[in-house]
Scaffold this motif. Structure first.
Motif, PDB file in Angstrom:
ATOM      1  N   ASN A  38       0.809  -1.218   0.000  1.00 54.47           N
ATOM      2  CA  ASN A  38       0.000   0.000   0.000  1.00 54.47           C
ATOM      3  C   ASN A  38       0.845   1.272   0.000  1.00 54.47           C
ATOM      4  OD1 ASN A  38       1.026  -0.173   2.572  1.00 54.47           O
ATOM      5  ND2 ASN A  38      -0.945   0.055   3.633  1.00 54.47           N
ATOM      6  N   SER A  39       2.168   1.140  -0.103  1.00 56.76           N
ATOM      7  CA  SER A  39       3.040   2.311  -0.148  1.00 56.76           C
ATOM      8  C   SER A  39       2.879   3.022  -1.488  1.00 56.76           C
ATOM      9  CB  SER A  39       4.497   1.891   0.043  1.00 56.76           C
ATOM     10  OG  SER A  39       5.357   2.979  -0.197  1.00 56.76           O
ATOM     11  N   SER A  40       2.880   4.351  -1.462  1.00 57.85           N
ATOM     12  CA  SER A  40       2.673   5.129  -2.690  1.00 57.85           C
ATOM     13  C   SER A  40       3.980   5.574  -3.324  1.00 57.85           C
ATOM     14  CB  SER A  40       1.819   6.365  -2.382  1.00 57.85           C
ATOM     15  OG  SER A  40       2.466   7.197  -1.424  1.00 57.85           O
ATOM     16  N   GLU A  41       5.097   5.358  -2.652  1.00 54.32           N
ATOM     17  CA  GLU A  41       6.397   5.823  -3.143  1.00 54.32           C
ATOM     18  C   GLU A  41       7.013   4.809  -4.095  1.00 54.32           C
ATOM     19  OE1 GLU A  41      10.202   8.043  -1.187  1.00 54.32           O
ATOM     20  OE2 GLU A  41       9.573   6.205  -0.204  1.00 54.32           O
ATOM     21  N   GLU A  42       7.598   5.312  -5.194  1.00 55.95           N
ATOM     22  CA  GLU A  42       8.317   4.408  -6.080  1.00 55.95           C
ATOM     23  C   GLU A  42       9.607   3.963  -5.400  1.00 55.95           C
ATOM     24  OE1 GLU A  42      10.111   3.912 -10.607  1.00 55.95           O
ATOM     25  OE2 GLU A  42       9.741   5.932  -9.831  1.00 55.95           O
ATOM     26  N   THR A  43       9.762   2.670  -5.281  1.00 63.03           N
ATOM     27  CA  THR A  43      10.953   2.096  -4.657  1.00 63.03           C
ATOM     28  C   THR A  43      11.561   1.086  -5.606  1.00 63.03           C
ATOM     29  OG1 THR A  43       9.972   2.367  -2.466  1.00 63.03           O
ATOM     30  CG2 THR A  43      11.853   0.884  -2.639  1.00 63.03           C
ATOM     31  N   LEU A  44      12.888   1.089  -5.687  1.00 58.11           N
ATOM     32  CA  LEU A  44      13.589   0.222  -6.610  1.00 58.11           C
ATOM     33  C   LEU A  44      14.349  -0.856  -5.854  1.00 58.11           C
ATOM     34  CD1 LEU A  44      15.189   2.975  -8.891  1.00 58.11           C
ATOM     35  CD2 LEU A  44      12.946   1.881  -9.136  1.00 58.11           C
ATOM     36  N   LEU A  45      14.439  -2.012  -6.468  1.00 61.11           N
ATOM     37  CA  LEU A  45      15.313  -3.062  -5.987  1.00 61.11           C
ATOM     38  C   LEU A  45      16.489  -3.105  -6.961  1.00 61.11           C
ATOM     39  CD1 LEU A  45      15.183  -5.096  -3.620  1.00 61.11           C
ATOM     40  CD2 LEU A  45      14.487  -6.817  -5.290  1.00 61.11           C
ATOM     41  N   ILE A  46      17.674  -2.771  -6.457  1.00 62.74           N
ATOM     42  CA  ILE A  46      18.844  -2.588  -7.300  1.00 62.74           C
ATOM     43  C   ILE A  46      19.831  -3.741  -7.118  1.00 62.74           C
ATOM     44  CG2 ILE A  46      20.787  -1.060  -7.850  1.00 62.74           C
ATOM     45  CD1 ILE A  46      18.144   0.258  -8.389  1.00 62.74           C
ATOM     46  N   GLN A  90       5.983   1.654 -10.236  1.00 64.77           N
ATOM     47  CA  GLN A  90       6.829   2.085 -11.356  1.00 64.77           C
ATOM     48  C   GLN A  90       6.381   3.417 -11.913  1.00 64.77           C
ATOM     49  OE1 GLN A  90       7.722  -1.014 -14.209  1.00 64.77           O
ATOM     50  NE2 GLN A  90       7.600   0.450 -15.904  1.00 64.77           N
ATOM     51  N   ALA A  91       7.336   4.362 -12.000  1.00 66.75           N
ATOM     52  CA  ALA A  91       7.049   5.686 -12.532  1.00 66.75           C
ATOM     53  C   ALA A  91       8.210   6.155 -13.407  1.00 66.75           C
ATOM     54  CB  ALA A  91       6.787   6.683 -11.403  1.00 66.75           C
ATOM     55  N   ARG A  92       9.369   6.375 -12.804  1.00 68.51           N
ATOM     56  CA  ARG A  92      10.525   6.876 -13.540  1.00 68.51           C
ATOM     57  C   ARG A  92      11.390   5.757 -14.110  1.00 68.51           C
ATOM     58  NH1 ARG A  92      13.805   9.297  -9.574  1.00 68.51           N
ATOM     59  NH2 ARG A  92      15.129  10.082 -11.253  1.00 68.51           N
ATOM     60  N   PHE A  93      11.392   4.599 -13.457  1.00 69.91           N
ATOM     61  CA  PHE A  93      12.320   3.536 -13.835  1.00 69.91           C
ATOM     62  C   PHE A  93      11.590   2.224 -14.089  1.00 69.91           C
ATOM     63  CE2 PHE A  93      14.740   6.429 -11.044  1.00 69.91           C
ATOM     64  CZ  PHE A  93      15.732   6.812 -11.925  1.00 69.91           C
ATOM     65  N   SER A  94      12.251   1.375 -14.882  1.00 69.28           N
ATOM     66  CA  SER A  94      11.733   0.049 -15.193  1.00 69.28           C
ATOM     67  C   SER A  94      12.833  -0.984 -14.975  1.00 69.28           C
ATOM     68  CB  SER A  94      11.262  -0.012 -16.653  1.00 69.28           C
ATOM     69  OG  SER A  94      10.262   0.947 -16.908  1.00 69.28           O
ATOM     70  N   PRO A  95      12.463  -2.237 -14.770  1.00 69.69           N
ATOM     71  CA  PRO A  95      13.481  -3.282 -14.647  1.00 69.69           C
ATOM     72  C   PRO A  95      14.433  -3.262 -15.838  1.00 69.69           C
ATOM     73  CG  PRO A  95      11.358  -4.136 -13.979  1.00 69.69           C
ATOM     74  CD  PRO A  95      11.096  -2.765 -14.541  1.00 69.69           C
ATOM     75  N   GLY A  96      15.704  -3.389 -15.570  1.00 68.21           N
ATOM     76  CA  GLY A  96      16.724  -3.347 -16.611  1.00 68.21           C
ATOM     77  C   GLY A  96      17.406  -2.002 -16.752  1.00 68.21           C
ATOM     78  N   ASP A  97      16.828  -0.942 -16.170  1.00 75.92           N
ATOM     79  CA  ASP A  97      17.460   0.375 -16.234  1.00 75.92           C
ATOM     80  C   ASP A  97      18.730   0.397 -15.384  1.00 75.92           C
ATOM     81  OD1 ASP A  97      15.473   1.358 -17.857  1.00 75.92           O
ATOM     82  OD2 ASP A  97      14.375   2.371 -16.243  1.00 75.92           O
ATOM     83  N   ASN A  98      19.766   1.037 -15.899  1.00 76.25           N
ATOM     84  CA  ASN A  98      20.998   1.253 -15.140  1.00 76.25           C
ATOM     85  C   ASN A  98      20.922   2.602 -14.438  1.00 76.25           C
ATOM     86  OD1 ASN A  98      22.173  -1.191 -15.902  1.00 76.25           O
ATOM     87  ND2 ASN A  98      23.113  -0.305 -17.729  1.00 76.25           N
ATOM     88  N   VAL A  99      21.258   2.626 -13.168  1.00 76.69           N
ATOM     89  CA  VAL A  99      21.058   3.833 -12.370  1.00 76.69           C
ATOM     90  C   VAL A  99      22.289   4.121 -11.510  1.00 76.69           C
ATOM     91  CG1 VAL A  99      18.545   3.672 -12.277  1.00 76.69           C
ATOM     92  CG2 VAL A  99      19.917   2.486 -10.559  1.00 76.69           C
ATOM     93  N   PRO A 123      14.452   4.174  -2.321  1.00 76.06           N
ATOM     94  CA  PRO A 123      13.487   5.056  -2.985  1.00 76.06           C
ATOM     95  C   PRO A 123      14.055   5.596  -4.290  1.00 76.06           C
ATOM     96  CG  PRO A 123      13.593   5.537  -0.634  1.00 76.06           C
ATOM     97  CD  PRO A 123      14.720   4.580  -0.928  1.00 76.06           C
ATOM     98  N   ALA A 124      13.225   5.670  -5.295  1.00 78.34           N
ATOM     99  CA  ALA A 124      13.671   6.121  -6.610  1.00 78.34           C
ATOM    100  C   ALA A 124      14.148   7.567  -6.600  1.00 78.34           C
ATOM    101  CB  ALA A 124      12.536   5.951  -7.625  1.00 78.34           C
ATOM    102  N   LYS A 125      13.703   8.364  -5.620  1.00 80.74           N
ATOM    103  CA  LYS A 125      14.106   9.774  -5.559  1.00 80.74           C
ATOM    104  C   LYS A 125      15.593   9.941  -5.281  1.00 80.74           C
ATOM    105  CE  LYS A 125      12.710  10.191  -0.686  1.00 80.74           C
ATOM    106  NZ  LYS A 125      11.765  10.876   0.237  1.00 80.74           N
ATOM    107  N   TYR A 126      16.267   8.863  -4.884  1.00 79.33           N
ATOM    108  CA  TYR A 126      17.707   8.927  -4.636  1.00 79.33           C
ATOM    109  C   TYR A 126      18.503   8.332  -5.791  1.00 79.33           C
ATOM    110  CZ  TYR A 126      16.070   9.759   0.152  1.00 79.33           C
ATOM    111  OH  TYR A 126      15.434  10.261   1.267  1.00 79.33           O
ATOM    112  N   CYS A 127      17.866   8.182  -6.948  1.00 73.10           N
ATOM    113  CA  CYS A 127      18.520   7.542  -8.099  1.00 73.10           C
ATOM    114  C   CYS A 127      18.327   8.376  -9.356  1.00 73.10           C
ATOM    115  CB  CYS A 127      17.953   6.147  -8.344  1.00 73.10           C
ATOM    116  SG  CYS A 127      18.022   5.040  -6.923  1.00 73.10           S
TER     117      CYS A 127
END
Length: 365
Positions: A38-46, A90-99, A123-127
């Motif tokens: 239920n989290s609204s923040e975009e979070t990435l698994l890197i 997913q908003a700014r990034f997708s699986p496979g993106d290099n960050v 969080p995606a805001k740090y990438c």
């Protein structure tokens, strides 16, 4: 998400302050926490490919009280890059993106995450996206040093045509500063870099017009005053990536009136808590002490670079400069996953030319 995220990962962790060789332990089961559904923040698994070691990591390891952490163990390395495995909301990034990733200290204290772990939830805001055509290793070590240097240049008010002295010009921050200053001052500006003579070729290749070998001068402030103290030769500003207090105390000899001496820190003799506190006190005195020379001041303004969270705008700008070829990360050395302690040894030696990088993943250089 197509698959459930892993619960643990391999990581270099620590649970109490000490030297990197003593504090760090390689564990195969560092816990991972991905956000609830239920989290609204975009979070990435890197999947981390490379991490850069910074003096701030040494400070966190050796001198920061561990009760400031919210987790039972922590992982160092503020500055890392990798590939997106999964994206929650997913908003700014997708699986496979290099960050390229740069989580600020408060987030690291809260979560215990760092670049010296195989997989990172962040969080995606740090990438920011790695520029097209660049390899992942090209982004390793870019953000902390680069954002620090960029903020210093902005704080000092460097402009086109200025004469700038960069101190510590071959270090992580200094090597970035030389390149950023050159982009700002243009061909009509002048850059002198202070570093060891063995790094002269490197610093000139980054954009310096002249290199001052500090190892040749017992009285470096006196030499700078003699060489640059004349009419039309003084510097508009000084960008100090090393934190040379003696240079600041004597900078009226080679820095114009109205010029800014902007330091990334005040260099400390060791990473013991009391030395770090002494550095903080000296920073305060430099800022607050009367600038009038007859009152014992330098007669020149002092500013300190307090980076914190640089924000996406600055990170995107720096990534763009990497993509455009205006900035490159200078690498002192690259170490393997099981050579983290050796990498820290190099950094703590104080003479690394550029960044010390750890190869975390198994991907291409």
């Amino acid at each position: 998400m197509s698959t459930s995220p892993p619960k643990t990962t391999e990581a270099w962790t620590y649970t109490s302050p000490s030297t990197p060789r003593t504090a760090l332990t390689l564990t195969t089961s560092h816990p991972l926490t991905f956000p609830p559904s239920n989290s609204s923040e975009e979070t990435l698994l890197i999947s981390v490919s490379h991490a850069a070691l910074n003096p701030g990591d040494i400070v966190s390891l050796t001198a920061m009280p561990f009760f400031l952490h919210s987790t039972p163990s922590a992982v160092p390395a503020f500055d890392f890059c990798g590939t997106v495995l999964q994206s929650h909301n997913q908003a700014r990034f997708s699986p496979g993106d290099n960050v390229i990733c740069f989580p600020p200290l408060p987030h690291m204290l809260k979560t215990g995450i760092g670049g010296l772990q195989k997989i990172v939830p962040i969080p995606a805001k740090y990438c920011v996206r790695l520029p097209q055509g660049k390899k992942l290793i090209d982004g390793a070590g870019l953000m902390l040093a680069g954002c620090t240097a960029l903020l210093q240049v902005r704080q000092a008010g460097v402009k086109k045509g200025d004469r700038i002295l960069v101190v510590g010009a071959s270090g992580g921050v200094g090597s970035a500063a030389v390149q950023i200053v050159r982009d700002v001052v243009g061909l009509g500006g002048y850059i002198a870099g202070v570093c060891s003579g063995r790094n002269e070729g490197l610093v000139r290749s980054l954009g310096a017009d002249e290199v001052v070998d500090y190892t040749l001068h017992r009285d470096l402030p006196g030499y700078l005053t003699e060489r640059f103290g004349g009419e039309g030769r003084r510097f508009d500003h000084v960008i100090d990536g090393y934190g040379n207090q003696e240079l600041y105390k004597s900078c009226a000899g080679f820095l114009k009136e109205g010029g800014v001496y902007d330091a990334a820190s005040i260099h400390y003799a060791s990473y013991r808590l009391w030395d770090l506190l002494g550095s903080v006190v000296m920073i305060g005195l430099n800022i607050l002490w009367p600038r009038a020379q007859w009152l014992g001041g330098t007669g020149r303004r002092f500013k300190i670079c307090s980076l914190g969270d640089p924000g996406l705008e600055m990170m995107e700008l720096l990534a763009g400069m990497l993509g455009d070829g205006k900035v490159r990360v200078v690498r002192d050395s690259v170490w393997g996953w099981r050579e983290v302690k050796e990498g820290f040894d190099v950094l703590m030696g104080g003479h690394a030319a550029g960044k010390v990088v750890i190869r975390v993943g198994e991907g291409e250089e």
